[in-house]
Design an enzyme around this catalytic site. Structure first.
Site, PDB file in Angstrom:
ATOM      1  N   ASN A  75       0.843  -1.207   0.041  1.00  0.00           N
ATOM      2  CA  ASN A  75      -0.238   0.021  -0.069  1.00  0.00           C
ATOM      3  C   ASN A  75       0.862   1.290   0.053  1.00  0.00           C
ATOM      4  O   ASN A  75       1.472   1.782   0.985  1.00  0.00           O
ATOM      5  CB  ASN A  75      -0.906  -0.123   1.196  1.00  0.00           C
ATOM      6  CG  ASN A  75      -1.793   1.114   1.537  1.00  0.00           C
ATOM      7  OD1 ASN A  75      -1.739   1.936   0.532  1.00  0.00           O
ATOM      8  ND2 ASN A  75      -2.375   1.557   2.629  1.00  0.00           N
ATOM      9  N   LYS A 109       0.220   4.339  -0.247  1.00  0.00           N
ATOM     10  CA  LYS A 109      -0.595   5.642   0.540  1.00  0.00           C
ATOM     11  C   LYS A 109      -0.242   6.683  -0.689  1.00  0.00           C
ATOM     12  O   LYS A 109      -0.098   6.463  -1.830  1.00  0.00           O
ATOM     13  CB  LYS A 109       0.134   5.596   1.995  1.00  0.00           C
ATOM     14  CG  LYS A 109      -0.055   4.362   2.624  1.00  0.00           C
ATOM     15  CD  LYS A 109       0.013   4.247   4.271  1.00  0.00           C
ATOM     16  CE  LYS A 109      -0.158   3.290   4.800  1.00  0.00           C
ATOM     17  NZ  LYS A 109      -0.128   3.259   6.251  1.00  0.00           N
ATOM     18  N   HIS A 169      -9.473   1.047   5.208  1.00  0.00           N
ATOM     19  CA  HIS A 169      -8.257   1.146   5.683  1.00  0.00           C
ATOM     20  C   HIS A 169      -8.591   2.244   7.096  1.00  0.00           C
ATOM     21  O   HIS A 169      -9.315   3.091   6.746  1.00  0.00           O
ATOM     22  CB  HIS A 169      -7.125   1.959   4.756  1.00  0.00           C
ATOM     23  CG  HIS A 169      -5.842   1.899   5.376  1.00  0.00           C
ATOM     24  ND1 HIS A 169      -5.265   2.803   6.312  1.00  0.00           N
ATOM     25  CD2 HIS A 169      -4.623   0.731   5.145  1.00  0.00           C
ATOM     26  CE1 HIS A 169      -3.949   2.500   6.399  1.00  0.00           C
ATOM     27  NE2 HIS A 169      -3.776   1.447   5.854  1.00  0.00           N
ATOM     28  N   GLU A 173      -6.914   4.435   7.848  1.00  0.00           N
ATOM     29  CA  GLU A 173      -6.674   6.081   7.554  1.00  0.00           C
ATOM     30  C   GLU A 173      -8.039   6.495   7.008  1.00  0.00           C
ATOM     31  O   GLU A 173      -8.038   7.635   7.160  1.00  0.00           O
ATOM     32  CB  GLU A 173      -5.396   6.140   6.777  1.00  0.00           C
ATOM     33  CG  GLU A 173      -4.093   5.919   7.625  1.00  0.00           C
ATOM     34  CD  GLU A 173      -2.967   5.210   6.862  1.00  0.00           C
ATOM     35  OE1 GLU A 173      -2.866   5.265   5.675  1.00  0.00           O
ATOM     36  OE2 GLU A 173      -2.038   4.815   7.287  1.00  0.00           O
ATOM     37  N   GLU A 206      -5.342  -5.193  10.642  1.00  0.00           N
ATOM     38  CA  GLU A 206      -4.151  -3.850  10.670  1.00  0.00           C
ATOM     39  C   GLU A 206      -4.470  -3.225  11.987  1.00  0.00           C
ATOM     40  O   GLU A 206      -5.158  -2.167  12.195  1.00  0.00           O
ATOM     41  CB  GLU A 206      -4.285  -2.865   9.581  1.00  0.00           C
ATOM     42  CG  GLU A 206      -3.863  -3.697   8.338  1.00  0.00           C
ATOM     43  CD  GLU A 206      -3.391  -2.426   7.430  1.00  0.00           C
ATOM     44  OE1 GLU A 206      -2.230  -2.745   6.862  1.00  0.00           O
ATOM     45  OE2 GLU A 206      -3.652  -1.218   7.198  1.00  0.00           O
ATOM     46  N   GLY A 261       2.645   2.222  10.940  1.00  0.00           N
ATOM     47  CA  GLY A 261       3.491   3.360  10.625  1.00  0.00           C
ATOM     48  C   GLY A 261       4.361   3.926  11.906  1.00  0.00           C
ATOM     49  O   GLY A 261       5.022   4.915  11.944  1.00  0.00           O
ATOM     50  N   SER A 296       3.737  -2.298  10.406  1.00  0.00           N
ATOM     51  CA  SER A 296       5.179  -2.214  10.389  1.00  0.00           C
ATOM     52  C   SER A 296       5.537  -3.573  10.168  1.00  0.00           C
ATOM     53  O   SER A 296       6.637  -3.940  10.779  1.00  0.00           O
ATOM     54  CB  SER A 296       5.501  -1.703  12.080  1.00  0.00           C
ATOM     55  OG  SER A 296       4.969  -0.500  12.165  1.00  0.00           O
TER      56      SER A 296
END
Ligand code: 13P
Length: 251
Positions: free
Chosen positions: A9, A11, A96, A98, A168, A174, A214
């Site tokens: 991904n 991003k 996701h 985010e 996730e 991150g 991560s």
């Protein structure tokens, strides 16, 4: 037997020329290798058409990072399933964290997108996971259950063959803090059991459940060899061909 899927991904990273460089690097690094898994890259929309040309005659498949559930119309800034297919996408990341936290996407909206993707013959990579606060207050399983049940509402047994799940944990994205293989496996097993309750054992056993958060070359092998972890959804480490390829080699 489930085949592992490693998806990158990207991003909001990589302009067009950087995308071309990264894909070229990946292609040459993977060229002579016999892969034990499927490899998917999800670049930004602006690079998809070019990416389609570049990945032709390679084992790399293409996905997008989001889409809207309507077919067309006055939805400024949005992208439809058919548009993604027209530039060669086979996969689409949905739900996701985010998108959930920064853009306010709800379980209900994500469920509409999941249905639209399946009907359009795109494979959703459907994401879910708890925040640190939810984990620390022992709500991980409740949160994960709600997101999975609501995100998959109305999805039929037969359609579960065309969907990938991705656990996730938000606290691991991150941050450099990976879930330990045991922590991840515990949630993956919980989700597999939940799918068995929602569908049946055969369906549950067939669903690919990726881990994301991560994932790096030095932790990938252990995570990828847990019984219920069937691949990885990789953020930061997929932006360099060398580290993404090392993760792929961990399958
Ligand atoms: P990182 O690998 O950078 O933690 O990102 C994970 C992720 O969000 C993939 O979708």
């Amino acid at each position: 037997m489930r085949k592992k899927v490693i998806a990158g991904n990207w991003k909001m990273n990589m302009d067009l020329s950087e995308s071309i460089n990264l894909i070229s690097g990946l292609k040459s690094a993977l060229k002579e290798k016999k892969l034990n898994c499927n490899v998917v890259i999800c670049p930004p929309y602006i690079s998809l058409d070019t990416a389609r040309e570049l990945v032709k005659e390679s084992d790399i498949e293409l996905g997008a990072q989001n889409m809207y559930f309507e077919d067309s119309g006055a939805y400024t800034g949005e992208i439809s399933a058919e548009m993604l297919k027209s530039v060669g996408c086979k996969f689409v990341i949905l739900g996701h964290s985010e998108r959930r936290t920064i853009f306010g996407e709800t379980d209900e909206l994500i469920n509409k997108k999941v249905h639209k993707a399946i009907l359009s013959k795109l494979i959703p990579i459907f994401c879910f996971g708890e925040t640190l606060e939810e984990r620390e207050s022992n709500r991980t399983f409740d949160v994960v259950k709600k997101q999975v049940v609501e995100g998959l509402k109305g999805v039929l047994h037969s359609q579960m063959e065309s969907i990938i799940l991705a656990y996730e944990p938000v606290w691991a994205i991150g941050t450099g803090k990976t879930a330990t293989p045991d922590q991840a496996e515990e949630v993956h097993k919980f989700v597999r059991n939940l799918l068995e309750e929602m569908y049946n054992k055969e369906t549950a056993d067939g669903v690919v459940i990726q881990y994301g958060g991560s994932v790096k070359p030095d932790n990938a092998y252990e995570l990828l060899h847990m019984p219920n972890i069937d691949g990885a959804l990789v953020g930061g480490a997929c932006l360099k061909a060398e580290s993404f390829v090392k993760i792929i080699e961990g399958c």
